[in-house]
Scaffold this motif. Structure first.
Motif, PDB file in Angstrom:
ATOM      1  N   MET A  61      37.283  -0.484   0.624  1.00  0.00           N
ATOM      2  CA  MET A  61      37.527  -1.113  -0.673  1.00  0.00           C
ATOM      3  C   MET A  61      37.906  -2.589  -0.554  1.00  0.00           C
ATOM      4  O   MET A  61      37.706  -3.353  -1.491  1.00  0.00           O
ATOM      5  N   GLY A  62      38.473  -2.974   0.570  1.00  0.00           N
ATOM      6  CA  GLY A  62      38.888  -4.359   0.738  1.00  0.00           C
ATOM      7  C   GLY A  62      40.050  -4.478   1.713  1.00  0.00           C
ATOM      8  O   GLY A  62      40.502  -3.491   2.289  1.00  0.00           O
ATOM      9  N   GLU A  63      40.544  -5.711   1.872  1.00  0.00           N
ATOM     10  CA  GLU A  63      41.622  -5.983   2.809  1.00  0.00           C
ATOM     11  C   GLU A  63      42.920  -6.288   2.065  1.00  0.00           C
ATOM     12  O   GLU A  63      42.903  -6.767   0.934  1.00  0.00           O
ATOM     13  N   ILE A  64      44.047  -6.007   2.717  1.00  0.00           N
ATOM     14  CA  ILE A  64      45.352  -6.387   2.187  1.00  0.00           C
ATOM     15  C   ILE A  64      46.095  -7.179   3.258  1.00  0.00           C
ATOM     16  O   ILE A  64      45.744  -7.146   4.435  1.00  0.00           O
ATOM     17  N   THR A  65      47.137  -7.902   2.812  1.00  0.00           N
ATOM     18  CA  THR A  65      47.876  -8.788   3.711  1.00  0.00           C
ATOM     19  C   THR A  65      49.144  -8.112   4.218  1.00  0.00           C
ATOM     20  O   THR A  65      49.514  -7.019   3.782  1.00  0.00           O
TER      21      THR A  65
ATOM     22  N   ASN B  80      52.160  -9.127  -7.131  1.00  0.00           N
ATOM     23  CA  ASN B  80      50.948  -9.542  -6.416  1.00  0.00           C
ATOM     24  C   ASN B  80      50.262  -8.345  -5.764  1.00  0.00           C
ATOM     25  O   ASN B  80      49.024  -8.238  -5.776  1.00  0.00           O
ATOM     26  N   THR B  81      51.052  -7.450  -5.180  1.00  0.00           N
ATOM     27  CA  THR B  81      50.481  -6.277  -4.528  1.00  0.00           C
ATOM     28  C   THR B  81      49.875  -5.322  -5.549  1.00  0.00           C
ATOM     29  O   THR B  81      48.804  -4.744  -5.320  1.00  0.00           O
ATOM     30  N   ILE B  82      50.533  -5.154  -6.689  1.00  0.00           N
ATOM     31  CA  ILE B  82      49.965  -4.320  -7.750  1.00  0.00           C
ATOM     32  C   ILE B  82      48.639  -4.901  -8.226  1.00  0.00           C
ATOM     33  O   ILE B  82      47.655  -4.178  -8.430  1.00  0.00           O
ATOM     34  N   ASN B  83      48.601  -6.211  -8.411  1.00  0.00           N
ATOM     35  CA  ASN B  83      47.358  -6.850  -8.844  1.00  0.00           C
ATOM     36  C   ASN B  83      46.251  -6.675  -7.801  1.00  0.00           C
ATOM     37  O   ASN B  83      45.080  -6.513  -8.152  1.00  0.00           O
ATOM     38  N   LYS B  84      46.620  -6.695  -6.529  1.00  0.00           N
ATOM     39  CA  LYS B  84      45.634  -6.463  -5.460  1.00  0.00           C
ATOM     40  C   LYS B  84      45.088  -5.038  -5.570  1.00  0.00           C
ATOM     41  O   LYS B  84      43.872  -4.818  -5.470  1.00  0.00           O
ATOM     42  N   ALA B  85      45.983  -4.072  -5.779  1.00  0.00           N
ATOM     43  CA  ALA B  85      45.546  -2.679  -5.909  1.00  0.00           C
ATOM     44  C   ALA B  85      44.667  -2.490  -7.146  1.00  0.00           C
ATOM     45  O   ALA B  85      43.680  -1.738  -7.109  1.00  0.00           O
ATOM     46  N   ARG B  86      44.999  -3.172  -8.216  1.00  0.00           N
ATOM     47  CA  ARG B  86      44.186  -3.073  -9.436  1.00  0.00           C
ATOM     48  C   ARG B  86      42.818  -3.717  -9.227  1.00  0.00           C
ATOM     49  O   ARG B  86      41.789  -3.197  -9.677  1.00  0.00           O
TER      50      ARG B  86
ATOM     51  N   LEU C  89      41.194  -3.982  -6.412  1.00  0.00           N
ATOM     52  CA  LEU C  89      40.408  -3.113  -5.543  1.00  0.00           C
ATOM     53  C   LEU C  89      40.160  -1.745  -6.176  1.00  0.00           C
ATOM     54  O   LEU C  89      39.337  -0.974  -5.674  1.00  0.00           O
ATOM     55  N   ASN C  90      40.882  -1.467  -7.292  1.00  0.00           N
ATOM     56  CA  ASN C  90      40.845  -0.136  -7.919  1.00  0.00           C
ATOM     57  C   ASN C  90      41.102   0.959  -6.881  1.00  0.00           C
ATOM     58  O   ASN C  90      40.412   1.977  -6.817  1.00  0.00           O
ATOM     59  N   ALA C  91      42.119   0.698  -6.079  1.00  0.00           N
ATOM     60  CA  ALA C  91      42.493   1.631  -5.017  1.00  0.00           C
ATOM     61  C   ALA C  91      44.011   1.672  -4.928  1.00  0.00           C
ATOM     62  O   ALA C  91      44.641   0.658  -4.584  1.00  0.00           O
ATOM     63  N   ASP C  92      44.592   2.787  -5.267  1.00  0.00           N
ATOM     64  CA  ASP C  92      46.045   2.898  -5.285  1.00  0.00           C
ATOM     65  C   ASP C  92      46.586   3.173  -3.883  1.00  0.00           C
ATOM     66  O   ASP C  92      46.995   4.281  -3.562  1.00  0.00           O
TER      67      ASP C  92
ATOM     68  N   LEU D 118      49.586  -7.721  14.364  1.00  0.00           N
ATOM     69  CA  LEU D 118      49.250  -6.718  13.361  1.00  0.00           C
ATOM     70  C   LEU D 118      49.505  -7.374  12.017  1.00  0.00           C
ATOM     71  O   LEU D 118      50.642  -7.689  11.666  1.00  0.00           O
ATOM     72  N   ASP D 119      48.450  -7.608  11.263  1.00  0.00           N
ATOM     73  CA  ASP D 119      48.569  -8.411  10.060  1.00  0.00           C
ATOM     74  C   ASP D 119      47.704  -7.835   8.953  1.00  0.00           C
ATOM     75  O   ASP D 119      46.506  -8.069   8.880  1.00  0.00           O
ATOM     76  N   GLY D 120      48.322  -7.053   8.059  1.00  0.00           N
ATOM     77  CA  GLY D 120      47.578  -6.480   6.952  1.00  0.00           C
ATOM     78  C   GLY D 120      46.781  -5.256   7.370  1.00  0.00           C
ATOM     79  O   GLY D 120      47.075  -4.603   8.366  1.00  0.00           O
ATOM     80  N   GLY D 121      45.758  -4.953   6.572  1.00  0.00           N
ATOM     81  CA  GLY D 121      44.979  -3.765   6.878  1.00  0.00           C
ATOM     82  C   GLY D 121      43.741  -3.648   6.010  1.00  0.00           C
ATOM     83  O   GLY D 121      43.480  -4.478   5.128  1.00  0.00           O
ATOM     84  N   TYR D 122      42.966  -2.601   6.287  1.00  0.00           N
ATOM     85  CA  TYR D 122      41.745  -2.288   5.549  1.00  0.00           C
ATOM     86  C   TYR D 122      42.003  -1.061   4.676  1.00  0.00           C
ATOM     87  O   TYR D 122      42.452  -0.026   5.176  1.00  0.00           O
ATOM     88  N   VAL D 123      41.701  -1.174   3.397  1.00  0.00           N
ATOM     89  CA  VAL D 123      41.932  -0.081   2.448  1.00  0.00           C
ATOM     90  C   VAL D 123      40.683   0.791   2.367  1.00  0.00           C
ATOM     91  O   VAL D 123      39.571   0.293   2.128  1.00  0.00           O
TER      92      VAL D 123
END
Length: 343
Positions: free
Chosen positions: A221-225, A302-308, A310-313, A209-214
């Protein structure tokens, strides 16, 4: 007395019928289900005519009354346009009636996750299935869901229960109560929330289980780690038990507190943590604390920048729509309460 005796006989017969072994043996108990919306590898045998869905069902392994195992669990792959058609087709090609009441986990193919219309259609179709368990944990597969189901079912005798156990007991990194079960998925879809479906990577050698789909308002919106998943726990104030690594320095979080304040339009995130060092050598405790503070701050930024981006909180810091332009500042204070090998 005769009436009482007759009543007892009737009750006894009813109770015996509830636990009839024959009824159990006539059912195919599904513990794991995969759903794809496109073609899967040609090596798989698929029952039914080509349709909108390809559903892979993993059969539970039951025990007989004398303790012997039943036949080995199987994976049955069926195609059709509706889940009702798929169930009927599966029943036709099997000597057992398919039953979803024991379903523990469901895997959605990436093609479904990334198609908003197909995702909504799939979720609501699952909701209408007979005997569905709303506490089924939900995953997304980078490859086809059929491949993930096959890999998990081959893992060990528990099959789909393997995912359930992993999801709930994997050192707090994947928590079914906080993350994504089917009931929560339906709620998030209906309320147009931003949420994460955890990603499973499975093959013959490993299951991760590694990351996820937003997903935001039903749109991919995209993937996260996995590091983003860990950062979310910090923002939620649930980082206790997490491990922080900085090259040779490793520490476990014993306590963590977070506060968020608005200062002239900037969201200031303040974190205070108490950690015990499990591995590492440093010249001083103060230096080790500073190293840990740097790691935590860097990961959260880094995670905040990823959310920004993707523009998905998916972190939960805004009302959901202002992540792209919101400014943040991270302050971290770490105290080492158990020095481990540090002298």
């Amino acid at each position: 007395m005769k009436r009482k005796f007759l009543l007892l006989m009737i009750v006894s017969m009813l109770l015996t019928g509830c636990y009839d072994k024959t009824e159990t043996e006539e059912r195919l108990y599904v513990v794991l289900m995969g759903i794809d919306g496109r073609s899967i590898p040609e090596s798989y045998d698929i029952y039914g005519d080509e349709g909108r869905y390809i559903v892979s069902v993993g059969e539970a392994k039951l025990e007989s009354d004398i303790g012997d195992d039943s036949e080995d669990q199987k994976t049955v792959i069926v195609s059709g346009n509706t889940f009702s058609d798929i169930k009927q087709t599966a029943d036709k090609y099997s000597d057992k009636e398919i039953y979803f009441g024991q379903l523990k986990a469901a895997v959605l193919g990436a093609d479904i996750i990334k198609d908003s219309d197909k995702l909504a259609e799939t979720v609501y179709n699952i909701e209408r299935m007979d005997d569905i368990n709303t506490k089924v944990v939900v995953f997304a597969s980078e490859k086809s869901a059929a491949e993930a189901v096959e890999a998990v079912m081959a893992k060990d005798s528990k099959g789909g229960l393997y995912l359930w156990d992993y999801y709930k007991n994997n050192d707090g990194n994947a928590d079914a109560d906080e993350y994504m079960d089917f009931e929560n998925l339906v709620k998030c879809m209906r309320e147009d929330e931003t949420f994460i479906i955890p990603k499973i990577t499975a093959d013959e050698s490993q299951i991760l289980l590694d990351g996820g789909y937003v997903i935001k308002k039903g749109e991919f919106m995209g993937e996260i780690t996995d590091e983003d998943i860990k950062s979310i726990k910090w923002f939620e104030g649930k980082a206790k038990g997490e491990v922080i690594n900085d090259n040779e320095l490793s520490a476990r979080v014993k306590k963590a507190r977070i506060s968020i304040a608005d200062e002239n339009g900037v969201a200031v995130v303040s974190i205070k943590a108490e950690c015990s060092v499990e591995n590492g050598i440093s010249e001083s405790i103060k230096y080790s604390q500073e190293r840990l503070e740097t790691v935590i701050k860097s990961n959260l930024e880094n995670t905040i920048n990823k959310a920004r981006k993707l523009n998905a909180d998916f972190i939960g810091l805004t009302d959901g729509d202002g992540m792209g332009s919101k400014s943040f500042k991270i302050d971290v204070e770490v105290k080492i309460i158990s020095t481990g090998v540090i002298k």
